[in-house]
Design a protein around this motif. Structure first.
Motif, PDB file in Angstrom:
ATOM      1  N   TYR A 347      29.155 -25.375   4.248  1.00 14.05           N
ATOM      2  CA  TYR A 347      27.826 -25.274   4.273  1.00 14.05           C
ATOM      3  C   TYR A 347      27.356 -26.144   4.695  1.00 14.05           C
ATOM      4  CZ  TYR A 347      29.091 -29.826   2.135  1.00 14.05           C
ATOM      5  OH  TYR A 347      29.878 -30.775   2.044  1.00 14.05           O
ATOM      6  N   ASN A 349      23.568 -28.782   5.188  1.00 11.87           N
ATOM      7  CA  ASN A 349      21.985 -29.480   4.654  1.00 11.87           C
ATOM      8  C   ASN A 349      21.520 -29.455   5.515  1.00 11.87           C
ATOM      9  OD1 ASN A 349      24.165 -29.588   1.816  1.00 11.87           O
ATOM     10  ND2 ASN A 349      24.692 -31.213   2.804  1.00 11.87           N
ATOM     11  N   ASN A 352      15.972 -30.448   1.720  1.00 10.91           N
ATOM     12  CA  ASN A 352      17.290 -30.945   0.180  1.00 10.91           C
ATOM     13  C   ASN A 352      17.658 -29.582   0.295  1.00 10.91           C
ATOM     14  OD1 ASN A 352      14.787 -29.572   0.223  1.00 10.91           O
ATOM     15  ND2 ASN A 352      13.848 -30.932  -1.915  1.00 10.91           N
ATOM     16  N   THR A 354      20.568 -26.839   0.492  1.00 18.25           N
ATOM     17  CA  THR A 354      22.195 -26.241   0.654  1.00 18.25           C
ATOM     18  C   THR A 354      22.159 -24.510   1.519  1.00 18.25           C
ATOM     19  OG1 THR A 354      22.973 -27.822  -0.654  1.00 18.25           O
ATOM     20  CG2 THR A 354      24.140 -26.815   0.055  1.00 18.25           C
ATOM     21  N   TYR A 356      25.095 -21.681   2.447  1.00 16.35           N
ATOM     22  CA  TYR A 356      26.814 -21.847   2.457  1.00 16.35           C
ATOM     23  C   TYR A 356      26.851 -20.165   3.162  1.00 16.35           C
ATOM     24  CZ  TYR A 356      26.465 -24.331  -1.930  1.00 16.35           C
ATOM     25  OH  TYR A 356      26.519 -25.138  -2.828  1.00 16.35           O
TER      26      TYR A 356
END
Length: 641
Positions: A347, A349, A352, A354, A356
């Motif tokens: 993943y 970031n 805020n 995420t 994958y």
């Protein structure tokens, strides 16, 4: 005196009658010769001769080896000479008879056979062109009931329904009023049949030929007396087309696709010749020549849209095959060293949010070759975000990726000789501003780097991308017609390879791309069973926004290494999203490549490969014992290859 008076009265009465009759005859003669003279002069001229078009026989279509794909079935065409109908009542009666005998609608007959006081001076009007001999015999036996009705031998187009060739061939149908307005000056007339899609449309001017004309003496009822043979103008038959399509490969690709919704392209990169082009679902082109066909109505209403040629007229997210473009951008801009590694925990970031990777367990440390082989999203997201996706002022900007994508031919027409091609979308800041009235952001660049977001491509465009890698910088214009031939006029034209684009990308980048695409097959996501040749390719999974539904891609070329570019092919398989996502595009390409190089049919391919992931015996009808497991030595030998 009385007798004299009587005789005189008789004389006067006789004189009055005589004068009256003379006046009546004089008025009638004046009416006929002066008042109606021009009308009868025109009428006598119009019914003395009539002309009728001699249709040209439309050219036939063959595959590259001479297998016939389009046929002719002989029928009769029925015409009406409107000059033979002398009153509106007689016209109404004739229309009712034709409506019954030929199963025509009132609205059709109203358009084709309108009443007019001014007699037409044009040729006979085509009413129907697929009439059986028995009906013609009935018209001949009852000529008095059908004034002005004529007939002529014609042929109906019959298309091969095998191996999904309908999207390539197309179909013919009657010219529309809108088409007639545009094409009238090119010799088209009401009632002509014209190509509506596919090769039939693109090459209509070659296939249709040139109609002739014949002239007849006719009586007052419009019945022919004899032909004026000296005035006959012979028709020139249309040219025959020989396609680049190889029906053996077309059947192989169609069978391998096995009814799945999607498309297959097999292309020769050294020339741009299309060897196979399958789009599924396919339509039945013969429905267009079957009047009132229920099958045609069902196809029109089919929610799977069988009339769309998905190879050129449907666009999809390019998905991971687009990473070929992103890798090229990295190499050409020297964004990072090919050995530079990015850690993939599964993943990434961003703020805020995420995002994958397709493997949520992560790929670990990945360099450029590893990332392409394993299709690691995290690697390409990271490089795009940190090294490719900003301009000199630090603003988000996809222009480096977009420029390379356009150099590969994306976002532009391939100029294939088929109608209906889409150009796709390669977005940039200006495009997003114009389309969505919003600014380009970093997330857009990250999506673009893995072929998602706003990127839209056709399968044929991805075939060209793959061909450019195989050719190391050159794309040839894709085409499906190889040769146009007309023996009647001594005309023949053979297409030669035409360069569509030559890139300035460095040869070192091409060498690296070839090597890394080979790695996708030997140690990455693109495993294949075939041992008939060596394969280089790239897998792809296109998101649709629906959970567990993905578009499935595989682009490949084979053989990976060769001293003869003519033997190399490009195979692109695209499977549309459904609920049974099983990476079938790679498997289908595997079957096609095996069959092409081993000269095997689909069933023979299954017998050779014996794929463990499907019940291949049920497909072939064989009842063979299971294949023995390979020995350890054989496994090691395979790995060494």
């Amino acid at each position: 005196m009385i007798d004299k008076f009587v005789d005189k009265g008789k004389i006067i009465a006789l004189a009055v009658i005589t004068v009256t009759l003379l006046i009546i005859f004089t008025i009638r003669i004046f009416y006929l010769q002066v008042s109606q003279g021009l009308r009868f002069l025109n009428a006598s001229g119009s019914i003395s001769t009539v002309s009728q078009i001699l249709p040209a026989r439309r050219g036939l279509i063959y595959d590259r080896h001479g297998e016939q794909l389009v046929f002719h079935e002989d029928f009769f065409a029925v015409y009406v000479d409107m000059r033979a109908i002398d009153s509106e009542d007689n016209l109404i009666q004739l229309r009712e008879r034709l409506k019954h005998e030929l199963e025509l609608s009132d609205s059709f007959l109203d358009r084709r056979m309108p009443w007019s006081e001014a007699k037409p001076v044009t040729e006979a009007v085509l009413i129907r062109e697929d009439v059986a001999f028995e009906k013609i015999a009935y018209f001949a036996e009852n000529r008095e009931l059908f004034p002005g009705v004529q007939w002529q031998p014609r042929s109906k187009r019959i298309y091969s329904e095998e191996a999904g060739v309908a999207h390539i061939l197309g179909y013919v149908a009657e010219i529309s009023e809108d088409e007639l307005q545009i094409l009238y000056n090119d010799g088209y007339r009401r009632g002509d049949r014209i190509g509506k899609s596919g090769i039939e449309k693109e090459y209509d001017r070659y296939l249709r030929g040139a109609p002739g004309r014949q002239y007849f003496m006719v009586d007052a009822r419009g019945q022919r007396i004899h032909e004026i043979e000296d005035a006959r103008q012979l028709a020139q038959n249309g040219s025959n087309l020989y396609l680049t399509i190889d029906m053996r490969i077309q059947r192989l690709a169609y069978d391998a696709l096995a009814g799945r919704r999607g498309s297959v392209i097999v292309l020769r990169p050294s020339s741009g010749e299309i060897l196979a082009m399958v789009s599924n679902p396919v339509f039945n082109a013969n429905s267009f020549s079957e009047r009132g066909s229920r099958g045609l109505a069902a196809q029109i209403m089919d929610p799977n849209f069988p009339f769309i040629n998905r190879t050129i007229s449907a666009v999809y997210p390019a998905a991971s095959p687009f990473k070929i473009i992103t890798e090229t951008t990295i190499l050409e801009n020297e964004a990072v060293s090919p050995d530079f590694k990015v850690y993939c925990p599964g993943y990434i970031n961003i703020g805020n949010l995420t995002f994958y990777c397709h493997d949520r367990n992560g790929h670990g440390w990945q360099n450029l070759s590893d990332a392409l082989a394993n299709s690691c999203n995290v690697y390409f997201w990271t490089i795009a975000k940190d090294y490719l996706g900003k301009d000199n002022r630090g603003n988000s900007d996809p222009s480096k990726i977009a420029d390379i994508a356009r150099d590969f031919g994306l976002g532009a027409y391939t100029e294939i000789d088929l109608p209906g091609e889409k150009s796709g979308i390669i977005p940039d800041r200006a495009w997003k501003e114009d389309t969505y009235n919003s600014a380009w952001v970093g997330g857009d660049t990250m999506n673009m780097a893995i072929g998602q977001g706003f990127v839209q491509v056709t399968p044929l465009q991805m075939a060209n991308v793959t061909a450019m890698v195989a050719n190391r910088g050159i794309i040839f214009k894709p085409h499906v017609v190889m040769r146009v031939s007309n023996e009647d006029v001594g005309f023949e034209h053979t297409k030669t390879a035409e360069v569509l684009h030559q890139s300035q990308i460095s040869q070192e980048s091409w060498r690296r791309l070839n090597q890394d695409m080979r790695g996708v097959v030997t140690r990455g996501t693109g495993w294949v069973l075939t041992r008939a040749t060596t394969v280089a390719g790239k897998t792809g999974t296109g998101e649709t926004g629906i959970d567990r539904q993905f578009h499935d891609w595989f682009v490949a070329f084979a053989p990976y290494e060769t001293t003869n570019p003519e033997e190399r092919i490009v195979v692109v398989v695209q499977i549309e999203a459904n609920n049974n996502y099983q990476w079938w595009s790679t498997k289908i390409a595997d079957f096609i490549i095996q069959g092409y190089f081993a000269e095997q049919s689909y069933h023979d391919v299954l017998r050779t490969l014996q794929p463990w992931y499907m019940n291949w015996r049920a497909v072939t009808g064989d009842n063979l014992p299971p294949r023995p497991l390979p020995s350890t030595a054989a496994v090691l030998a395979t790995l060494e290859e």
